[in-house]
Design a protein around this motif. Structure first.
Motif, PDB file in Angstrom:
ATOM      1  N   UNK A  98       0.845  -1.195   0.000  1.00  0.00           N
ATOM      2  CA  UNK A  98       0.000   0.000   0.000  1.00  0.00           C
ATOM      3  C   UNK A  98       0.880   1.245   0.000  1.00  0.00           C
ATOM      4  N   UNK A  99       0.519   2.212  -0.824  1.00  0.00           N
ATOM      5  CA  UNK A  99       1.241   3.477  -0.877  1.00  0.00           C
ATOM      6  C   UNK A  99       0.775   4.360   0.280  1.00  0.00           C
ATOM      7  N   UNK A 100       1.595   4.451   1.321  1.00  0.00           N
ATOM      8  CA  UNK A 100       1.204   5.189   2.523  1.00  0.00           C
ATOM      9  C   UNK A 100       1.144   6.690   2.302  1.00  0.00           C
ATOM     10  N   UNK A 101       1.675   7.174   1.188  1.00  0.00           N
ATOM     11  CA  UNK A 101       1.630   8.610   0.911  1.00  0.00           C
ATOM     12  C   UNK A 101       0.453   8.994   0.022  1.00  0.00           C
ATOM     13  N   UNK A 102      -0.361   8.015  -0.382  1.00  0.00           N
ATOM     14  CA  UNK A 102      -1.488   8.330  -1.261  1.00  0.00           C
ATOM     15  C   UNK A 102      -2.629   8.944  -0.448  1.00  0.00           C
ATOM     16  N   UNK A 103      -3.508   9.652  -1.131  1.00  0.00           N
ATOM     17  CA  UNK A 103      -4.566  10.408  -0.478  1.00  0.00           C
ATOM     18  C   UNK A 103      -5.554   9.512   0.263  1.00  0.00           C
ATOM     19  N   UNK A 189      16.368  -1.631   3.854  1.00  0.00           N
ATOM     20  CA  UNK A 189      17.661  -1.594   4.534  1.00  0.00           C
ATOM     21  C   UNK A 189      18.484  -0.353   4.170  1.00  0.00           C
ATOM     22  N   UNK A 190      17.975   0.498   3.301  1.00  0.00           N
ATOM     23  CA  UNK A 190      18.678   1.742   2.987  1.00  0.00           C
ATOM     24  C   UNK A 190      18.543   2.771   4.105  1.00  0.00           C
ATOM     25  N   UNK A 191      17.525   2.596   4.958  1.00  0.00           N
ATOM     26  CA  UNK A 191      17.299   3.545   6.060  1.00  0.00           C
ATOM     27  C   UNK A 191      17.190   4.970   5.511  1.00  0.00           C
ATOM     28  N   UNK A 192      16.240   5.165   4.619  1.00  0.00           N
ATOM     29  CA  UNK A 192      16.067   6.448   3.932  1.00  0.00           C
ATOM     30  C   UNK A 192      15.581   7.518   4.901  1.00  0.00           C
ATOM     31  N   UNK A 193      16.183   8.703   4.806  1.00  0.00           N
ATOM     32  CA  UNK A 193      15.809   9.850   5.625  1.00  0.00           C
ATOM     33  C   UNK A 193      15.213  10.953   4.744  1.00  0.00           C
ATOM     34  N   UNK A 216      10.148   8.722   0.868  1.00  0.00           N
ATOM     35  CA  UNK A 216      10.518  10.130   1.045  1.00  0.00           C
ATOM     36  C   UNK A 216       9.276  11.012   1.159  1.00  0.00           C
ATOM     37  N   UNK A 217       8.196  10.653   0.469  1.00  0.00           N
ATOM     38  CA  UNK A 217       6.981  11.459   0.569  1.00  0.00           C
ATOM     39  C   UNK A 217       6.257  11.201   1.889  1.00  0.00           C
ATOM     40  N   UNK A 218       6.335   9.995   2.376  1.00  0.00           N
ATOM     41  CA  UNK A 218       5.698   9.676   3.652  1.00  0.00           C
ATOM     42  C   UNK A 218       6.376  10.406   4.800  1.00  0.00           C
ATOM     43  N   UNK A 219       7.683  10.658   4.655  1.00  0.00           N
ATOM     44  CA  UNK A 219       8.435  11.313   5.724  1.00  0.00           C
ATOM     45  C   UNK A 219       8.314  12.827   5.686  1.00  0.00           C
TER      46      UNK A 219
END
Length: 884
Positions: A98-103, A189-193, A216-219
């Protein structure tokens, strides 16, 4: 000579990415003799008899060479072998994310939990010991789901029809992504910030890129663009088109898509392009990345559950032939990584030659500059096995545990880096190297595997006349007959081979095997750059190449002429192809250029012809900045600075000054008077583009940014020649003060249902009057429900709105039918509205062919989003299987 060889390498790499494969569990058009109707839907393949008629044949799920190889490598304990093989022969369960950044993220989660999960468990409770549908326990936030159904079952079972339609629709609009479970692991595992610059080196078809964009959009803060950026690269133009189409579902301004060989990804270092002027050290600029995903091309045997034809095509030479390319790509990724940054190396292969051997060579080259991280504490519920510290290499039916055991005439094929001893580097053997897909290694073991299937003895002689062999090396041809060892004299029993252990901590690597959690197989290694790497170390893979003669390079690319191997037998698969996020008709469209497809195809043919004819210097010319800063066949990226047009747009829509436009608008057409589309780029992308201009357009950018404005012609004489794009509306909505209307749920529903409505036919008469009073042209209709005041809509990033066109007598929606249908269902579920039937349409509500409607073809059929007529066989096969 060197330039010719590099052209060959790129062409070979692209050719292998395009090879077709029968990668699905198909249902044949006719059943096997004596089979009942509907029996045996899984595990079949469509075949052709001698007359070309369709015939049934079962997929072979046996390959003695495969079993012999992996038993010898001891990737799992002997007592688990039967469980391992039994799981490999079962179709892969479907999974999605699921795309957590979607509307509509919360709505989709609720629908899964409260509707589909309960209904599926009730329907199939007697057939499955486990839950019919459940979240993957190791994926954060319950965002990834596992189904106890294969893709074939989803398509065939009528009880699953509504759920299958839900998956297809939500996948197409970008709310979910259908993707193999293990393919979702590397990005985690990239631990994106939130502020990271990320490079996806081998990105097509785009599931992992989409996953990175989600992160990145979720953050980011609601309503704001993230500071992070993703550069997604792929070597093949058609696969770039596929990548672009998939990532367009995200509607992001933080993505750049490039088209380069991953191992030769260009460096953008401003210091090297400063014309000798002295510059302050603090002002030096270079393109570096905080995170690099190195998901390299591989033999793909970890996908055998999804691609059952791999049983027939697998041979040990596939991994041997790709090893050097994999090292090159990984080393280039480390060169582009910032100090302190992470790089994840991954494959969908179980082969240690493609996995641990590559990681060991990276550590050997980089010394103390790079550390292999222990990430065993991350994602604790993901079952994984430690990496191997010892393994063997199989070549021409023989096993080798050390490089000293390799015959002299095969040392250019079996390099020291393939073995675990750690004593050698690639320096010694690169001088006699080959193109990255080592055909000699592939072909020899392919014949060996074929003979094992036929029950012949494993060992092979080197008599080319008798065995159809083709070493393809000058060294072999120079050897005297008594210097060529008889390989049949060597023992093929791997247990008698002396092996050494690697002195690197390879147990920190991860190998995911299918029978642990009912998945495919995958390999992941996480490395961190501790200090700057020696530039000569990073570059030596490339600079120590051997210059092949033209005839030898051509022979390697076209395949050995004496082997008589059918076309496609030497297929090497790109890792990203395992992702289940492609829908029918979406194979390879979307290149964001405003030049015609015909022009692009013509220029592509010219490049291909030059390469085939071996014209020296052609590739060098293409690598240099082109006239007007353009790459051949790719439109330039132009910052849009037409102030008159920008003022007209800002005035017409009442865009607030707080929305940054200057420096963020780009086009692909240098002629401002003929620009069709204007794209918006985030600040991080803007900075990279400016750097790219300064260094001479070294990045070949095929797509970037978010389409926000689009030229629109109409007979109504709108004051503004550019309309809003549905893709960019969510970004711009909080800043629009004019040409915006607020509709009730029922009128909003009617607009989506009937698409064109006359002003008097709106149920809310006041809304109809307000719509009539708007200036002719593009406008926005926002859903009023769920907000305490109209002002709250403008500040709510989750507000629902659509782009419309205001004509003389009606209001017409400007969203695609697919997006309109999805939005209609979402608001109907959210507000408990009943979907009206077609018979309920009032006379005059639906207007077809009205002169007052603008030309909407650019919204529903974007020329940049139309797939090209030609596509690779592999893409077509994958597309038909994934969403059919």
């Amino acid at each position: 000579m060197g330039g010719g060889r590099k052209r060959g390498r790129g062409r070979t790499q692209r050719r292998h990415f395009k090879q077709g494969r029968e990668n699905v569990w198909k249902r044949s058009s006719q059943p096997p003799p004596g089979a009942a109707a509907g029996e045996g839907d899984e595990g079949r393949g469509d075949g052709r008899d001698g007359n070309g008629n369709s015939s049934w044949q079962a997929f072979a799920t046996e390959n003695p060479a495969f079993e012999d190889y992996y038993k010898a490598q001891k990737i799992i304990p002997e007592e688990e072998w039967s469980d391992f093989m039994n799981m490999l022969r079962k179709p892969l369960p479907a999974t999605f994310r699921i795309n957590a950044s979607c509307q509509f993220f919360q709505d989709i989660c609720s629908q899964l939990e409260n509707d589909f999960r309960k209904s599926l468990e009730t329907e199939f409770s007697d057939e499955h010991e486990e839950d019919a549908i459940r979240p993957l326990p190791w994926y954060p936030g319950n965002l990834a789901w596992h189904l106890n159904f294969s893709r074939m079952q989803l398509r065939r079972n009528q009880a699953l029809e509504s759920f299958h339609e839900f998956l297809k629709r939500e996948n197409e609009v970008g709310n979910i992504t259908r993707q193999e479970a293990v393919s979702m692991v590397p990005p985690l595992f990239l631990n994106v910030q939130p502020d990271h610059h990320i490079l996806d080196m081998c990105a097509a078809p785009g599931s992992k890129t989409f996953q990175l964009l989600e992160m990145i959009h979720q953050s980011a803060k609601p309503g704001l663009l993230p500071n992070a950026m993703v550069v997604a690269n792929d070597v093949d133009v058609q696969r770039c088109n596929l990548l672009i189409h998939q990532t367009k579902r995200m509607c992001t301004a933080n993505l750049i898509v490039t088209n380069h060989e991953a191992q030769n990804f260009p460096g953008c270092n401003l210091a090297k392009f400063s014309s000798g002027t002295c510059m302050d050290e603090s002002k030096l600029q270079r393109l570096e990345f905080d995170r690099v995903l190195c998901d390299v091309p591989c033999s793909g045997d970890g996908t055998v559950r999804k691609a059952p034809d791999m049983w027939r095509k697998w041979n040990a030479g596939l991994g041997n032939g790709l090893h050097r390319l994999q090292v090159e790509i990984a080393m280039r990724g480390i060169g582009l990584l910032k100090v302190g940054g992470r790089i994840v190396y991954s494959t969908c292969s179980m082969n240690p030659v493609e996995n641990e051997a590559v990681v060991a060579e990276i550590l050997r080259r980089c010394g103390d500059s790079v550390e292999l991280l222990d990430v065993s504490a991350e994602l604790p519920e993901l079952v994984r096995r430690p990496g191997l510290t010892t393994w063997k290499v199989r070549d021409r039916g023989s096993w080798f545990g050390t490089h000293e055991d390799v015959p002299r005439y095969r040392k250019n094929v079996i390099s020291p880096s393939m073995l675990p001893s750690g004593k050698g580097t690639m320096d010694s053997h690169m001088a006699s190297g080959s193109v990255e897909v080592n055909k000699d290694a592939v072909d020899a073991d392919m014949r060996d595997a074929a003979n094992m299937v036929e029950g012949e003895h494993e060992t092979k002689t080197t008599d080319d006349g008798n065995n159809g062999g083709n070493p393809n090396t000058e060294e072999t041809s120079k050897l005297k007959s008594d210097e060529v060892p008889n390989m049949s004299d060597k023992k093929s029993d791997s247990t008698s081979i002396h092996t050494e252990c690697s002195n690197f901590p390879l147990h920190r690597c991860m190998r995911i095997v299918p029978h642990d959690q009912n998945t495919g197989a995958f390999f992941i290694a996480v490395l961190q750059k501790i200090s700057p790497t020696n530039e000569s170390q990073v570059a030596e893979v490339i600079k120590n190449k051997h210059n092949f003669s033209d005839d030898k390079a051509e022979k390697l690319e076209k395949g050995p002429g004496s082997d008589k191997v059918p076309h496609g037998e030497n297929t090497v698969y790109q890792q990203g192809v395992d992702d289940d996020n492609v829908s029918d008709g979406q194979q390879n469209g979307d290149m964001d250029n405003e030049t015609s497809n015909d022009k692009n195809e013509e220029e592509a043919k010219v490049i291909a012809n030059e390469a085939e004819n071996g014209q020296a210097g052609t590739r060098d010319r293409r690598r240099k900045p082109q006239n007007q800063g353009r790459w051949k066949g790719v439109d330039p990226v132009i910052f849009f600075k037409d102030e008159a047009t920008i003022r007209s747009i800002v005035s017409f829509y009442g865009i607030k000054d707080t929305f940054p436009l200057e420096g963020h608008l780009v086009t692909r057409n240098p002629d401002a008077s003929h620009v069709k589309r204007i794209y918006y780029v985030a600040k991080s992308v803007q900075e990279v583009l400016e750097l790219n201009v300064k260094v001479g357009e070294r990045l070949k950018v095929t797509s970037l940014g978010l389409k926000i404005f689009e030229r629109q012609s109409s007979k109504d004489g709108s004051p503004c020649t550019f309309r809003l794009s549905s893709e960019g509306l969510s970004l711009l909505l909080p800043y629009i003060t004019k040409q915006i209307l607020y509709a009730s749920a029922i009128d909003f529903q009617h607009l989506l249902q009937y698409r064109t409505i006359k002003f008097p036919d709106f149920l809310d008469a006041k809304f109809g009057e307000e719509a009539s009073a708007q200036l002719p042209g593009c406008c926005v209709v926002a859903l009023r429900e769920g907000h305490e005041s109209i002002d709250s809509i403008a500040t709510d990033p989750s507000a629902i709105a659509i782009v419309c066109w205001k004509g003389k007598t009606n209001l017409c929606v400007m969203v695609s039918p697919l997006d309109g249908k999805e939005l209609l269902e979402r608001i109907s579920l959210r507000y408990g509205l009943k979907l009206p039937k077609a018979d309920d349409v009032k006379p005059g509500m639906k207007i077809d062919g009205s002169d007052e409607q603008p030309d909407l073809s650019t919204e529903t059929v974007d020329p940049q989003a139309v797939p090209e007529s030609k596509s690779s066989d592999m893409e077509i096969a994958d597309v038909k299987e994934v969403v059919e």
